[in-house]
Design an enzyme around this catalytic site. Structure first.
Site: not given
Ligand code: NAI
Length: 282
Positions: A153, A191, A141, A120
């Site tokens: 996006e 954003n 995104h 993001s």
């Molecule tokens: P999250 O923390 O819920 O999920 C991340 C996952 O990646 C975790 O389950 C973790 O175990 C896993 N992980 C970490 N390193 C890894 C690796 N090397 N290989 C495989 N799995 C791995 O995070 P979330 O909220 O799902 O965000 C993920 C991405 O999406 C980030 O870049 C965030 O900025 C973006 N994003 C998040 C939004 C939100 O509202 N939470 C909205 C739009 C984008």
């Protein structure tokens, strides 16, 4: 509720099975495309499956969720997706972790595969720089919750080819999203416009205005469906602060200065809905 299958990509690899990765896996699987959902943690994969079941059952109680789950392979082994021509990364928002994943994907996947990031705020150009084919790297995104939010996006990095953008645009539309294209600068489009507005609403509170008055003003005076402070509470005060800081640092411009009140609230643990206290009490 199967949408038209994509002829472009018959199997998609998703790396990171957290909130976003699970949501992205769900919408793609719902369109009849095979998904390999990879996370480093087995427990997280189980949570991802539960999240998908809960979300799907709530929206389609009449349809067996197995029709979606059967399209998803939940695994800790990225090799399971080695033939995929599209990979979407949704690991934590840290450049070192993203680059490591991009390096591995670039080694693993066929040369013509597209590697997308759900970041993001981070630079698509920086992620593309560690791959063999930077022209095949793009931002996809999605917004949370992915099965509900219509927008996708697409971010065209400095290296991203038009062909790559067109392919992911077509795919995005096939899985039922409305697509916009944004340039690779901090905050992209949504954003970039939204975060300064939310940050300014926090300044209004810091100056002594009442959150409920500000929210009422923006809903009735600017036709917003939700007030900015309610929205901050539901996004997470910490998430807003992080994005505001990345705009401020990314542009080196004082007009993006994060509101000090946001910092104090994060330090105090007032993160919004998720902690029971933000600009409102829950
Ligand atoms: P999250 O923390 O819920 O999920 C991340 C996952 O990646 C975790 O389950 C973790 O175990 C896993 N992980 C970490 N390193 C890894 C690796 N090397 N290989 C495989 N799995 C791995 O995070 P979330 O909220 O799902 O965000 C993920 C991405 O999406 C980030 O870049 C965030 O900025 C973006 N994003 C998040 C939004 C939100 O509202 N939470 C909205 C739009 C984008």
């Amino acid at each position: 509720m199967q949408r038209q299958s994509s002829k472009l990509f018959t199997k998609v690899l998703i790396v990171g099975g957290g909130l976003m990765g699970a949501g992205i896996a769900q919408v793609i699987a719902e369109s009849g495309v095979q998904v390999v959902l990879v996370d480093q943690s087995e427990a997280q994969l189980e949570r991802a499956k539960q999240q998908i079941e809960k979300m799907y059952n709530r929206r389609h109680p009449e349809i067996d969720v197995q029709s979606v789950i059967k399209n998803i392979t939940f695994t800790t082994n990225m090799e399971a997706g080695k033939k995929c021509l599209l990979a979407i990364e949704a690991v934590p928002e840290k450049m070192e972790i993203k680059k490591e994943v991009f390096r591995s994907l670039s080694e693993l996947l066929p040369d013509n595969a597209i590697i997308a990031s759900n970041t993001s705020s981070l630079s698509i150009a920086a992620m593309s720089s560690v791959t063999k084919k930077p022209e095949n790297v793009v931002g996809m995104h999605f917004f949370s919750p992915v099965p509900i939010m219509k927008l996708l996006e697409i971010i065209k990095g400095i290296n991203t080819s038009n062909e790559t953008v067109e392919k992911v645009r077509e795919f995005g539309e096939l899985i039922g999203k409305e697509v916009i294209i944004a340039k690779d600068f901090p905050g992209f489009t949504v954003n970039r416009a939204l975060v300064p507005m939310l940050n300014e609403a926090a300044f209004l509170v810091m100056e002594g205005n009442d959150p409920a008055e500000i929210d009422k003003g923006m809903m009735l005076g600017a036709n917003h469906p939700i007030g900015p402070l309610k929205l901050i509470d539901s996004l997470g005060v910490d998430v807003l602060l992080f994005t505001a800081e990345s705009l401020y640092e990314g542009f080196n411009d004082s007009k993006y200065r994060p509101c000090p009140l946001l910092k104090r609230m994060v330090e105090a643990g007032h993160l919004g809905k998720k902690t029971g206290k933000g600009f409102y009490n829950y």
